[in-house]
Write a protein that holds these residues in place. Structure first.
Motif, PDB file in Angstrom:
ATOM      1  N   LYS A 198       0.839  -1.209   0.000  1.00 47.24           N
ATOM      2  CA  LYS A 198       0.000   0.000   0.000  1.00 47.24           C
ATOM      3  C   LYS A 198       0.871   1.256   0.000  1.00 47.24           C
ATOM      4  O   LYS A 198       0.497   2.275  -0.550  1.00 47.24           O
ATOM      5  CB  LYS A 198      -0.870   0.010   1.259  1.00 47.24           C
ATOM      6  CG  LYS A 198      -2.077  -0.877   1.123  1.00 47.24           C
ATOM      7  CD  LYS A 198      -3.062  -0.606   2.234  1.00 47.24           C
ATOM      8  CE  LYS A 198      -4.165  -1.630   2.133  1.00 47.24           C
ATOM      9  NZ  LYS A 198      -4.804  -1.986   3.352  1.00 47.24           N
ATOM     10  N   GLU A 199       2.059   1.142   0.663  1.00 52.21           N
ATOM     11  CA  GLU A 199       2.932   2.315   0.789  1.00 52.21           C
ATOM     12  C   GLU A 199       3.396   2.840  -0.578  1.00 52.21           C
ATOM     13  O   GLU A 199       3.791   3.997  -0.702  1.00 52.21           O
ATOM     14  CB  GLU A 199       4.120   2.013   1.719  1.00 52.21           C
ATOM     15  CG  GLU A 199       5.210   1.098   1.162  1.00 52.21           C
ATOM     16  CD  GLU A 199       4.854  -0.409   1.186  1.00 52.21           C
ATOM     17  OE1 GLU A 199       3.684  -0.773   1.424  1.00 52.21           O
ATOM     18  OE2 GLU A 199       5.772  -1.224   0.932  1.00 52.21           O
ATOM     19  N   ALA A 200       3.327   1.975  -1.612  1.00 52.88           N
ATOM     20  CA  ALA A 200       3.736   2.427  -2.956  1.00 52.88           C
ATOM     21  C   ALA A 200       2.674   3.339  -3.562  1.00 52.88           C
ATOM     22  O   ALA A 200       2.926   4.073  -4.509  1.00 52.88           O
ATOM     23  CB  ALA A 200       3.947   1.225  -3.858  1.00 52.88           C
ATOM     24  N   LEU A 201       1.449   3.243  -2.997  1.00 53.38           N
ATOM     25  CA  LEU A 201       0.309   3.872  -3.660  1.00 53.38           C
ATOM     26  C   LEU A 201      -0.206   5.094  -2.913  1.00 53.38           C
ATOM     27  O   LEU A 201      -1.406   5.321  -2.803  1.00 53.38           O
ATOM     28  CB  LEU A 201      -0.808   2.833  -3.863  1.00 53.38           C
ATOM     29  CG  LEU A 201      -0.374   1.538  -4.538  1.00 53.38           C
ATOM     30  CD1 LEU A 201      -1.530   0.559  -4.652  1.00 53.38           C
ATOM     31  CD2 LEU A 201       0.208   1.825  -5.925  1.00 53.38           C
ATOM     32  N   ASP A 205      10.470  -0.108 -10.217  1.00 53.03           N
ATOM     33  CA  ASP A 205      11.390   0.863  -9.615  1.00 53.03           C
ATOM     34  C   ASP A 205      11.067   1.103  -8.143  1.00 53.03           C
ATOM     35  O   ASP A 205      11.964   1.362  -7.346  1.00 53.03           O
ATOM     36  CB  ASP A 205      11.383   2.171 -10.413  1.00 53.03           C
ATOM     37  CG  ASP A 205      12.077   2.003 -11.765  1.00 53.03           C
ATOM     38  OD1 ASP A 205      12.759   0.977 -11.946  1.00 53.03           O
ATOM     39  OD2 ASP A 205      11.942   2.886 -12.626  1.00 53.03           O
ATOM     40  N   PHE A 206       9.795   0.998  -7.769  1.00 51.38           N
ATOM     41  CA  PHE A 206       9.444   1.125  -6.349  1.00 51.38           C
ATOM     42  C   PHE A 206      10.107  -0.003  -5.560  1.00 51.38           C
ATOM     43  O   PHE A 206      10.736   0.221  -4.535  1.00 51.38           O
ATOM     44  CB  PHE A 206       7.917   1.084  -6.158  1.00 51.38           C
ATOM     45  CG  PHE A 206       7.553   0.982  -4.705  1.00 51.38           C
ATOM     46  CD1 PHE A 206       7.570   2.111  -3.898  1.00 51.38           C
ATOM     47  CD2 PHE A 206       7.240  -0.249  -4.127  1.00 51.38           C
ATOM     48  CE1 PHE A 206       7.284   2.015  -2.535  1.00 51.38           C
ATOM     49  CE2 PHE A 206       6.956  -0.354  -2.777  1.00 51.38           C
ATOM     50  CZ  PHE A 206       6.972   0.783  -1.983  1.00 51.38           C
ATOM     51  N   LEU A 207       9.982  -1.219  -6.072  1.00 56.13           N
ATOM     52  CA  LEU A 207      10.535  -2.371  -5.346  1.00 56.13           C
ATOM     53  C   LEU A 207      12.068  -2.349  -5.324  1.00 56.13           C
ATOM     54  O   LEU A 207      12.700  -2.867  -4.417  1.00 56.13           O
ATOM     55  CB  LEU A 207      10.024  -3.681  -5.953  1.00 56.13           C
ATOM     56  CG  LEU A 207       8.514  -3.899  -5.769  1.00 56.13           C
ATOM     57  CD1 LEU A 207       8.014  -5.054  -6.631  1.00 56.13           C
ATOM     58  CD2 LEU A 207       8.166  -4.162  -4.296  1.00 56.13           C
ATOM     59  N   LEU A 208      12.644  -1.728  -6.333  1.00 57.52           N
ATOM     60  CA  LEU A 208      14.118  -1.625  -6.370  1.00 57.52           C
ATOM     61  C   LEU A 208      14.603  -0.382  -5.628  1.00 57.52           C
ATOM     62  O   LEU A 208      15.792  -0.112  -5.578  1.00 57.52           O
ATOM     63  CB  LEU A 208      14.610  -1.535  -7.822  1.00 57.52           C
ATOM     64  CG  LEU A 208      14.595  -2.810  -8.651  1.00 57.52           C
ATOM     65  CD1 LEU A 208      14.966  -2.495 -10.097  1.00 57.52           C
ATOM     66  CD2 LEU A 208      15.597  -3.819  -8.075  1.00 57.52           C
ATOM     67  N   GLN A 209      13.643   0.390  -5.106  1.00 54.87           N
ATOM     68  CA  GLN A 209      13.951   1.669  -4.452  1.00 54.87           C
ATOM     69  C   GLN A 209      14.751   2.588  -5.374  1.00 54.87           C
ATOM     70  O   GLN A 209      15.684   3.266  -4.946  1.00 54.87           O
ATOM     71  CB  GLN A 209      14.700   1.431  -3.147  1.00 54.87           C
ATOM     72  CG  GLN A 209      13.859   0.616  -2.181  1.00 54.87           C
ATOM     73  CD  GLN A 209      14.568   0.321  -0.884  1.00 54.87           C
ATOM     74  OE1 GLN A 209      15.782   0.214  -0.838  1.00 54.87           O
ATOM     75  NE2 GLN A 209      13.807   0.205   0.185  1.00 54.87           N
ATOM     76  N   LEU A 223      13.731 -10.070  -9.407  1.00 56.59           N
ATOM     77  CA  LEU A 223      14.245  -8.767  -8.925  1.00 56.59           C
ATOM     78  C   LEU A 223      15.339  -8.996  -7.900  1.00 56.59           C
ATOM     79  O   LEU A 223      16.383  -8.347  -7.927  1.00 56.59           O
ATOM     80  CB  LEU A 223      13.125  -7.958  -8.256  1.00 56.59           C
ATOM     81  CG  LEU A 223      12.309  -6.978  -9.080  1.00 56.59           C
ATOM     82  CD1 LEU A 223      11.419  -6.138  -8.162  1.00 56.59           C
ATOM     83  CD2 LEU A 223      13.180  -6.052  -9.912  1.00 56.59           C
ATOM     84  N   LYS A 224      15.063  -9.917  -6.974  1.00 53.95           N
ATOM     85  CA  LYS A 224      16.044 -10.214  -5.904  1.00 53.95           C
ATOM     86  C   LYS A 224      17.325 -10.778  -6.486  1.00 53.95           C
ATOM     87  O   LYS A 224      18.425 -10.418  -6.094  1.00 53.95           O
ATOM     88  CB  LYS A 224      15.448 -11.239  -4.926  1.00 53.95           C
ATOM     89  CG  LYS A 224      14.592 -10.594  -3.876  1.00 53.95           C
ATOM     90  CD  LYS A 224      14.370 -11.554  -2.712  1.00 53.95           C
ATOM     91  CE  LYS A 224      13.152 -11.080  -1.922  1.00 53.95           C
ATOM     92  NZ  LYS A 224      12.101 -12.103  -1.860  1.00 53.95           N
ATOM     93  N   LEU A 274      20.513  -1.604 -14.622  1.00 55.38           N
ATOM     94  CA  LEU A 274      20.214  -2.139 -13.288  1.00 55.38           C
ATOM     95  C   LEU A 274      21.308  -3.069 -12.771  1.00 55.38           C
ATOM     96  O   LEU A 274      21.257  -3.490 -11.618  1.00 55.38           O
ATOM     97  CB  LEU A 274      18.884  -2.926 -13.316  1.00 55.38           C
ATOM     98  CG  LEU A 274      17.640  -2.183 -13.812  1.00 55.38           C
ATOM     99  CD1 LEU A 274      16.454  -3.148 -13.899  1.00 55.38           C
ATOM    100  CD2 LEU A 274      17.297  -1.019 -12.901  1.00 55.38           C
ATOM    101  N   GLY A 275      22.268  -3.401 -13.614  1.00 55.70           N
ATOM    102  CA  GLY A 275      23.305  -4.356 -13.198  1.00 55.70           C
ATOM    103  C   GLY A 275      22.738  -5.770 -13.068  1.00 55.70           C
ATOM    104  O   GLY A 275      23.141  -6.529 -12.195  1.00 55.70           O
ATOM    105  N   PHE A 276      21.762  -6.105 -13.939  1.00 51.61           N
ATOM    106  CA  PHE A 276      21.140  -7.426 -13.911  1.00 51.61           C
ATOM    107  C   PHE A 276      21.804  -8.348 -14.948  1.00 51.61           C
ATOM    108  O   PHE A 276      22.511  -7.885 -15.842  1.00 51.61           O
ATOM    109  CB  PHE A 276      19.643  -7.327 -14.249  1.00 51.61           C
ATOM    110  CG  PHE A 276      18.773  -6.924 -13.078  1.00 51.61           C
ATOM    111  CD1 PHE A 276      19.243  -6.076 -12.077  1.00 51.61           C
ATOM    112  CD2 PHE A 276      17.471  -7.398 -12.975  1.00 51.61           C
ATOM    113  CE1 PHE A 276      18.440  -5.700 -11.007  1.00 51.61           C
ATOM    114  CE2 PHE A 276      16.647  -7.035 -11.902  1.00 51.61           C
ATOM    115  CZ  PHE A 276      17.135  -6.183 -10.922  1.00 51.61           C
TER     116      PHE A 276
END
Ligand code: CTP
Length: 475
Positions: free
Chosen positions: A7-10, A38-42, A152-153, A184-186
């Protein structure tokens, strides 16, 4: 599967209002794509939000607009079933969930409405298919059918479907995979990487503009070589920029070799990325040696040479920009000029640095002399620590001298101190080659340091030279 909510993303008002609008229309809606990733990756939020509606995206956009205080204009793209509005400087794109099938000769899909899962299936990567529900009943719930969270992790780029389908559907995604890996260095999952190699020819249906968008993003990353190595490895680079891949390889004749100019170029690009954010200067670094492939020669006496590669390379810049539909304006001219001048300061770094050599450099590079110095410093890739130190020190001296010479002589935006009109009036002559000769002689005398860049000195010098040409003063 464990239920996760974010919820904090929204927090942004726009999400609450979209949620309300969707309830009124009795459709479900989700935030999806880059915003969630991008939210999850901060990572920094990039002012672009994608919302998918299980129903009409256009109707949802219109409803959202009607609930917003300033009722922003909704831009509708009927063919694609999408709509966009701008709220507090943020672009919000609404799209109806869809199933897509692509024809083989174009990027444009045949669109059919579908479920959220259909929509997620047709997206490029698992990390871009993550969705957060805007439904009042489960607000903020993460919908992640392909375990994008794990990717992502683990920093993995993976396609939701068989990569051959995802890449063939929209070949731009091959470049996007490489761009995300660089930004992203992925790591691109092995199967996906080989699929890029298999599908590389399909990149030909993508417009230059879109390819360049991705190249700019790769070049703007902290370590751009990551992307260029992947482009090279998959064979894409050879299709989109053969000028660069032609630099690859080391030839040997009679025991003499030259350096691999492709990998050298990538080192230069990484070096310059540490010293400038100017993407055009990064382009100059990328292209600074492209003239070396067509000018390469071997002679028994001197070994490998690349005579005139700077000039040839500068000309190639324009052709490359044209082919990729890049701007042909002052940016192209800047890149071309940097390539043409790219070896000039190197001579200064090796020998005794005279004032006149520095003055000539400032004269030729003008406003761009600092950029040129930055490029040439990045070009030092010698692995010999003594040479490395010596070249950098010499460039430091060159930079100091540039300041000194400029303070004294002002040749950066050189304006001839004596105009052609004045020469004509002084000697009562019509336009003729003598005027050019005198102007050139004055300029040379200033650049050589024989006279200061001042009116009186230039005037005296002109009188002296004119006498030799047999010109006489008229009163
Ligand atoms: N997308 C896709 N295939 C493409 C382009 C986009 O599947 N060729 C999907 C992805 O789900 C992507 C979303 O559309 O996340 C939004 O695309 P875009 O705004 O181009 O990219 P972002 O992922 O938001 O990231 P960025 O702005 O960094 O490009």
């Amino acid at each position: 599967m464990k239920k996760t909510t974010h919820k904090e993303a929204l927090d942004n008002k726009i999400f609450k209002i979209t949620s309300q609008a969707a309830t009124q229309l009795n459709v479900k809606s989700y935030v999806i794509g880059g915003f969630v990733r991008d939210f999850l990756l901060q990572r920094d939020f990039k002012k672009d939000i994608d919302i998918v509606a299980v129903g009409s995206g256009i109707a949802l956009a219109q409803e959202v607009s009607s609930l917003l205080p300033n009722k922003p204009k909704v831009q509708v793209f009927k063919t694609y079933g999408t709509a966009m509005l701008c709220f507090e400087g943020i672009d919000i794109e609404f799209v109806g969930a869809r199933k897509e099938s692509y024809s083989t000769d174009s990027r444009n899909p045949v669109v059919e409405t579908g479920t959220l899962e259909d929509d997620q299936n047709r997206r490029d990567f698992t990390i871009n298919a993550l969705a957060l529900s805007l439904d009042e009943a489960d607000y903020g719930t993460l919908v992640d059918p392909f375990n994008g969270i794990e990717d992502l992790k683990n920093k993995i780029i993976r396609t939701p479907l068989d990569p051959d389908i995802t890449y063939s559907d929209d070949p731009l995604r091959m470049m996007r995979a490489i761009r995300f890996a660089t930004q992203l260095g992925f790591t691109i999952e092995a199967e996906s990487l080989t699929a890029i190699g298999r599908n590389k020819e399909r990149i030909k249906i993508i417009t230059g503009e879109r390819i360049v968008d991705e190249l700019n993003k790769i070049l703007s990353a902290a370590v751009p070589s990551v992307g260029f190595k992947l482009l090279h490895q998959t064979g894409l680079l050879h299709i989109i920029m053969p000028e660069l891949t032609n630099l690859q390889g080391v030839e040997e004749v009679e025991g003499q070799t030259h350096k691999d100019n492709f990998f050298h170029t990538l080192e230069v690009v990484d070096n310059i990325a540490q010293n400038t954010d100017d993407v055009w200067l990064r382009w100059a670094a990328l292209l600074h040696d492209i003239g070396k492939a067509p000018t390469k020669k071997f002679s028994k006496k001197v070994g490998w040479t690349f005579h005139g590669h700077e000039f040839v390379g500068g000309k190639m810049v324009k052709k490359l920009f044209e082919r990729l539909h890049m701007p042909l304006n002052h940016k192209m001219k800047f890149v071309s000029k940097m390539v043409m001048l790219s070896s000039r300061p190197i001579v200064l770094a090796q020998d005794i640095i005279t004032d006149s050599a520095v003055r000539r450099l400032v004269f030729d590079a003008g406003e761009d002399v600092e950029s040129l110095m930055t490029l040439c410093e990045a070009d030092i890739t010698t692995k010999n620590p003594n040479k490395f130190k010596k070249y950098h020190n010499n460039f430091k001296i060159v930079r100091q001298k540039i300041v000194e010479v400029e303070e004294r002589d002002h040749v950066r935006n050189f304006q001839p101190p004596i105009s052609g009109e004045e020469i004509m009036a002084t000697f009562n002559i019509k336009p003729s080659k003598e005027i050019g000769i005198l102007k050139e002689a004055i300029k040379e005398a200033i650049l050589e340091g024989e006279i200061p860049n001042e009116y009186q000195a230039a005037h005296d010098y002109m009188m002296e030279r004119a006498k030799k040409l047999g010109l006489v003063v008229v009163d």
